[in-house]
Design an enzyme around this catalytic site. Structure first.
Site, PDB file in Angstrom:
ATOM      1  N   ASP A  11      21.978  41.714 -42.897  1.00 22.83           N
ATOM      2  CA  ASP A  11      22.740  41.524 -42.401  1.00 22.83           C
ATOM      3  C   ASP A  11      22.146  42.276 -41.181  1.00 22.83           C
ATOM      4  O   ASP A  11      21.951  43.364 -41.306  1.00 22.83           O
ATOM      5  CB  ASP A  11      23.959  40.610 -42.113  1.00 22.83           C
ATOM      6  CG  ASP A  11      23.835  39.446 -42.965  1.00 22.83           C
ATOM      7  OD1 ASP A  11      23.087  38.365 -43.023  1.00 22.83           O
ATOM      8  OD2 ASP A  11      25.186  38.989 -43.098  1.00 22.83           O
ATOM      9  N   ASP A 130      22.521  25.669 -45.371  1.00 21.58           N
ATOM     10  CA  ASP A 130      23.623  26.571 -45.794  1.00 21.58           C
ATOM     11  C   ASP A 130      24.236  25.245 -45.801  1.00 21.58           C
ATOM     12  O   ASP A 130      24.848  24.206 -44.657  1.00 21.58           O
ATOM     13  CB  ASP A 130      24.524  26.836 -44.022  1.00 21.58           C
ATOM     14  CG  ASP A 130      23.469  28.260 -43.320  1.00 21.58           C
ATOM     15  OD1 ASP A 130      23.285  29.318 -44.982  1.00 21.58           O
ATOM     16  OD2 ASP A 130      23.459  28.722 -42.783  1.00 21.58           O
TER      17      ASP A 130
END
Length: 258
Positions: A11, A130
Protein backbone atom coordinates in the site's frame (compact mmCIF):
# COMPACT_ATOMS: atom_id res chain seq x y z
CA UNK A 1 -1.91 -26.50 -14.31
CA UNK A 2 -0.09 -23.19 -14.63
CA UNK A 3 2.38 -22.30 -11.90
CA UNK A 4 0.75 -20.75 -8.84
CA UNK A 5 1.82 -17.13 -8.38
CA UNK A 6 2.75 -15.65 -5.00
CA UNK A 7 2.12 -11.90 -4.99
CA UNK A 8 3.04 -9.47 -2.19
CA UNK A 9 1.04 -6.24 -2.07
CA UNK A 10 2.34 -2.84 -0.99
CA UNK A 11 0.00 0.00 0.00
CA UNK A 12 1.53 3.29 -1.12
CA UNK A 13 0.40 6.72 0.05
CA UNK A 14 2.06 9.90 -1.21
CA UNK A 15 4.95 7.82 -2.49
CA UNK A 16 5.59 5.93 0.78
CA UNK A 17 4.74 2.43 1.96
CA UNK A 18 1.96 2.69 4.54
CA UNK A 19 2.12 -0.69 6.26
CA UNK A 20 5.79 -0.83 7.20
CA UNK A 21 7.94 -3.56 5.71
CA UNK A 22 10.07 -5.20 8.37
CA UNK A 23 11.10 -8.48 6.75
CA UNK A 24 14.57 -7.51 5.62
CA UNK A 25 17.22 -5.03 6.56
CA UNK A 26 16.04 -2.21 4.36
CA UNK A 27 17.73 1.15 4.57
CA UNK A 28 14.34 2.79 4.20
CA UNK A 29 11.36 0.53 4.84
CA UNK A 30 9.06 3.33 3.73
CA UNK A 31 10.50 3.45 0.23
CA UNK A 32 8.32 1.32 -2.04
CA UNK A 33 11.09 0.88 -4.59
CA UNK A 34 13.44 -0.50 -1.95
CA UNK A 35 10.74 -2.89 -0.72
CA UNK A 36 9.90 -3.92 -4.29
CA UNK A 37 13.54 -4.69 -5.04
CA UNK A 38 13.78 -6.87 -1.94
CA UNK A 39 10.67 -8.81 -3.00
CA UNK A 40 12.06 -9.19 -6.51
CA UNK A 41 15.28 -10.68 -5.13
CA UNK A 42 13.25 -12.90 -2.78
CA UNK A 43 11.52 -14.53 -5.76
CA UNK A 44 8.07 -12.94 -5.76
CA UNK A 45 6.25 -13.81 -8.99
CA UNK A 46 4.62 -10.41 -9.23
CA UNK A 47 4.13 -7.32 -7.09
CA UNK A 48 1.00 -5.24 -6.61
CA UNK A 49 1.20 -1.56 -5.69
CA UNK A 50 -2.02 -0.11 -4.34
CA UNK A 51 -1.94 3.69 -4.43
CA UNK A 52 -4.12 4.88 -1.57
CA UNK A 53 -3.20 8.53 -1.98
CA UNK A 54 -6.35 10.45 -1.17
CA UNK A 55 -6.00 13.25 -3.71
CA UNK A 56 -5.81 12.88 -7.46
CA UNK A 57 -3.27 15.73 -7.58
CA UNK A 58 -0.59 13.57 -6.01
CA UNK A 59 -0.69 10.94 -8.75
CA UNK A 60 2.77 12.00 -9.91
CA UNK A 61 4.34 10.29 -6.91
CA UNK A 62 3.04 6.81 -7.80
CA UNK A 63 4.22 7.29 -11.39
CA UNK A 64 7.71 8.03 -10.12
CA UNK A 65 7.56 4.93 -7.89
CA UNK A 66 6.42 2.77 -10.82
CA UNK A 67 9.13 4.13 -13.11
CA UNK A 68 11.91 3.54 -10.59
CA UNK A 69 10.59 0.07 -9.72
CA UNK A 70 10.28 -0.98 -13.37
CA UNK A 71 13.89 0.09 -13.96
CA UNK A 72 15.19 -2.09 -11.12
CA UNK A 73 12.85 -5.09 -10.94
CA UNK A 74 12.19 -7.98 -13.32
CA UNK A 75 8.92 -9.25 -11.83
CA UNK A 76 5.65 -8.04 -13.38
CA UNK A 77 4.07 -5.07 -11.66
CA UNK A 78 0.35 -4.43 -11.17
CA UNK A 79 -0.71 -0.95 -10.07
CA UNK A 80 -4.13 0.04 -8.76
CA UNK A 81 -5.85 2.79 -6.83
CA UNK A 82 -7.63 5.83 -8.24
CA UNK A 83 -7.64 4.54 -11.83
CA UNK A 84 -10.62 6.31 -13.40
CA UNK A 85 -9.93 6.89 -17.09
CA UNK A 86 -8.31 5.31 -20.12
CA UNK A 87 -5.65 8.02 -19.81
CA UNK A 88 -4.90 6.87 -16.25
CA UNK A 89 -4.35 3.35 -17.57
CA UNK A 90 -2.13 4.57 -20.40
CA UNK A 91 -0.01 6.71 -18.07
CA UNK A 92 0.62 3.83 -15.66
CA UNK A 93 1.49 1.40 -18.46
CA UNK A 94 3.88 3.95 -19.99
CA UNK A 95 5.49 4.42 -16.58
CA UNK A 96 6.29 0.70 -16.49
CA UNK A 97 3.28 -1.10 -15.01
CA UNK A 98 2.56 -4.45 -16.68
CA UNK A 99 -1.06 -4.51 -15.51
CA UNK A 100 -3.46 -1.91 -14.16
CA UNK A 101 -6.07 -2.71 -11.54
CA UNK A 102 -9.48 -1.01 -11.75
CA UNK A 103 -11.80 -1.00 -8.74
CA UNK A 104 -14.45 1.65 -8.03
CA UNK A 105 -14.44 2.97 -11.60
CA UNK A 106 -15.50 -0.47 -12.86
CA UNK A 107 -18.39 -0.51 -10.39
CA UNK A 108 -19.49 2.99 -11.37
CA UNK A 109 -19.21 2.40 -15.11
CA UNK A 110 -18.77 -1.14 -16.39
CA UNK A 111 -18.10 0.03 -19.96
CA UNK A 112 -14.76 1.48 -18.79
CA UNK A 113 -13.43 -2.08 -18.44
CA UNK A 114 -14.25 -2.83 -22.06
CA UNK A 115 -12.76 0.44 -23.29
CA UNK A 116 -9.49 -0.17 -21.44
CA UNK A 117 -9.27 -3.80 -22.55
CA UNK A 118 -9.93 -2.87 -26.17
CA UNK A 119 -7.27 -0.17 -26.09
CA UNK A 120 -4.49 -1.99 -24.23
CA UNK A 121 -5.39 -5.69 -24.33
CA UNK A 122 -7.21 -7.89 -21.83
CA UNK A 123 -3.91 -9.13 -20.36
CA UNK A 124 -3.27 -5.61 -18.97
CA UNK A 125 -6.62 -5.13 -17.24
CA UNK A 126 -7.29 -6.43 -13.73
CA UNK A 127 -10.59 -5.74 -12.00
CA UNK A 128 -10.32 -5.59 -8.20
CA UNK A 129 -13.43 -6.74 -6.36
CA UNK A 130 -13.91 -6.06 -2.63
CA UNK A 131 -16.73 -8.28 -1.40
CA UNK A 132 -18.55 -8.88 1.89
CA UNK A 133 -20.77 -11.81 2.74
CA UNK A 134 -24.36 -10.57 3.12
CA UNK A 135 -26.20 -13.89 3.42
CA UNK A 136 -27.45 -15.00 6.82
CA UNK A 137 -26.63 -18.32 8.44
CA UNK A 138 -28.48 -21.12 6.67
CA UNK A 139 -29.12 -19.03 3.55
CA UNK A 140 -27.46 -19.61 0.21
CA UNK A 141 -24.12 -17.76 0.08
CA UNK A 142 -24.31 -14.21 -1.24
CA UNK A 143 -21.59 -11.59 -1.43
CA UNK A 144 -22.01 -7.90 -2.14
CA UNK A 145 -19.47 -5.48 -3.58
CA UNK A 146 -18.36 -2.66 -1.29
CA UNK A 147 -16.36 0.38 -2.40
CA UNK A 148 -14.30 3.07 -0.64
CA UNK A 149 -12.20 0.64 1.38
CA UNK A 150 -15.12 -1.59 2.23
CA UNK A 151 -17.24 1.19 3.73
CA UNK A 152 -19.82 1.76 1.01
CA UNK A 153 -22.31 -0.97 0.04
CA UNK A 154 -23.33 -1.04 -3.62
CA UNK A 155 -26.10 -3.64 -3.66
CA UNK A 156 -24.21 -5.37 -6.49
CA UNK A 157 -23.79 -9.15 -6.37
CA UNK A 158 -20.07 -9.96 -6.49
CA UNK A 159 -20.36 -13.15 -8.55
CA UNK A 160 -22.60 -11.57 -11.18
CA UNK A 161 -20.32 -8.52 -11.36
CA UNK A 162 -17.27 -10.74 -11.89
CA UNK A 163 -19.01 -12.43 -14.82
CA UNK A 164 -19.95 -9.06 -16.33
CA UNK A 165 -16.48 -7.50 -16.18
CA UNK A 166 -14.84 -10.63 -17.59
CA UNK A 167 -17.33 -10.62 -20.47
CA UNK A 168 -16.32 -7.00 -21.07
CA UNK A 169 -12.62 -7.87 -21.22
CA UNK A 170 -11.09 -8.06 -17.74
CA UNK A 171 -8.13 -10.44 -17.99
CA UNK A 172 -7.90 -11.16 -14.28
CA UNK A 173 -9.88 -10.70 -11.07
CA UNK A 174 -8.23 -9.55 -7.84
CA UNK A 175 -10.73 -10.74 -5.24
CA UNK A 176 -10.56 -9.48 -1.65
CA UNK A 177 -12.80 -10.67 1.15
CA UNK A 178 -13.52 -7.62 3.30
CA UNK A 179 -14.68 -9.97 6.07
CA UNK A 180 -11.29 -11.65 6.22
CA UNK A 181 -8.94 -8.81 5.29
CA UNK A 182 -6.43 -8.21 8.08
CA UNK A 183 -7.81 -10.99 10.30
CA UNK A 184 -5.17 -13.66 9.65
CA UNK A 185 -7.98 -16.25 9.60
CA UNK A 186 -7.48 -17.30 5.98
CA UNK A 187 -9.23 -16.56 2.70
CA UNK A 188 -13.00 -16.79 2.33
CA UNK A 189 -12.54 -19.88 0.15
CA UNK A 190 -16.27 -20.17 -0.58
CA UNK A 191 -16.20 -16.68 -2.11
CA UNK A 192 -13.01 -17.42 -4.04
CA UNK A 193 -14.41 -20.69 -5.37
CA UNK A 194 -17.72 -19.09 -6.37
CA UNK A 195 -15.93 -16.46 -8.46
CA UNK A 196 -13.31 -18.86 -9.87
CA UNK A 197 -16.10 -21.20 -11.01
CA UNK A 198 -18.03 -18.32 -12.58
CA UNK A 199 -15.25 -16.89 -14.78
CA UNK A 200 -12.69 -18.23 -17.24
CA UNK A 201 -9.84 -15.88 -16.27
CA UNK A 202 -7.36 -16.17 -13.37
CA UNK A 203 -8.60 -15.19 -9.91
CA UNK A 204 -6.16 -13.81 -7.33
CA UNK A 205 -7.24 -14.63 -3.78
CA UNK A 206 -6.71 -11.81 -1.27
CA UNK A 207 -7.65 -10.98 2.30
CA UNK A 208 -6.95 -12.89 5.47
CA UNK A 209 -3.70 -14.83 5.10
CA UNK A 210 -2.17 -15.70 8.47
CA UNK A 211 -0.42 -19.01 7.80
CA UNK A 212 1.21 -20.73 4.85
CA UNK A 213 -1.55 -23.34 4.84
CA UNK A 214 -4.00 -20.53 4.09
CA UNK A 215 -2.16 -20.03 0.78
CA UNK A 216 -2.61 -23.72 -0.05
CA UNK A 217 -6.32 -23.48 0.85
CA UNK A 218 -6.78 -20.52 -1.51
CA UNK A 219 -5.62 -22.64 -4.44
CA UNK A 220 -6.98 -26.04 -3.40
CA UNK A 221 -10.33 -25.07 -1.92
CA UNK A 222 -10.76 -21.64 -3.48
CA UNK A 223 -9.67 -22.53 -6.99
CA UNK A 224 -7.54 -19.37 -7.24
CA UNK A 225 -4.67 -19.11 -9.73
CA UNK A 226 -2.61 -16.85 -7.49
CA UNK A 227 -2.43 -15.76 -3.86
CA UNK A 228 -1.85 -12.24 -2.62
CA UNK A 229 -0.71 -11.30 0.88
CA UNK A 230 0.71 -8.31 2.67
CA UNK A 231 1.31 -8.58 6.41
CA UNK A 232 2.78 -12.10 6.55
CA UNK A 233 5.53 -11.03 4.16
CA UNK A 234 6.00 -7.41 5.25
CA UNK A 235 6.52 -8.27 8.90
CA UNK A 236 8.84 -11.18 8.26
CA UNK A 237 6.46 -13.85 9.54
CA UNK A 238 7.21 -15.87 6.42
CA UNK A 239 9.42 -15.42 3.37
CA UNK A 240 8.36 -15.74 -0.26
CA UNK A 241 10.58 -18.84 -0.43
CA UNK A 242 8.82 -20.46 2.54
CA UNK A 243 5.44 -19.73 0.96
CA UNK A 244 6.47 -21.38 -2.29
CA UNK A 245 8.01 -24.37 -0.55
CA UNK A 246 4.77 -24.94 1.36
CA UNK A 247 2.76 -24.77 -1.86
CA UNK A 248 5.21 -27.20 -3.50
CA UNK A 249 4.94 -29.60 -0.54
CA UNK A 250 1.18 -29.56 -1.09
CA UNK A 251 1.79 -30.73 -4.65
CA UNK A 252 1.08 -27.37 -6.29
CA UNK A 253 3.32 -26.14 -9.14
CA UNK A 254 5.40 -23.06 -8.25
CA UNK A 255 8.49 -21.31 -9.59
CA UNK A 256 11.33 -22.16 -7.19
CA UNK A 257 14.33 -21.06 -9.22
CA UNK A 258 15.45 -18.25 -6.91
Amino acid sequence: MLKVRVIPCLDVKDGRVVKGVQFVDLRDAGDPVEAARAYDLAGADELTFLDITASHENRGTILDVVRRTAEQCFMPLTVGGGVRTVDDVRTLLHAGADKVSINTAAVNRRAFVGEAAEKFGEQCIVVAIDAKRVSKEGEENRWEIFTHGGRTPTGIDAIQFAREVVDLGAGEILLTSMDRDGTGQGFDCALTRAVADAVHVPVIASGGVGTLDHLVDGIREGGASAVLAASIFHFGTFTIREAKERLAEAGLPVRLDV
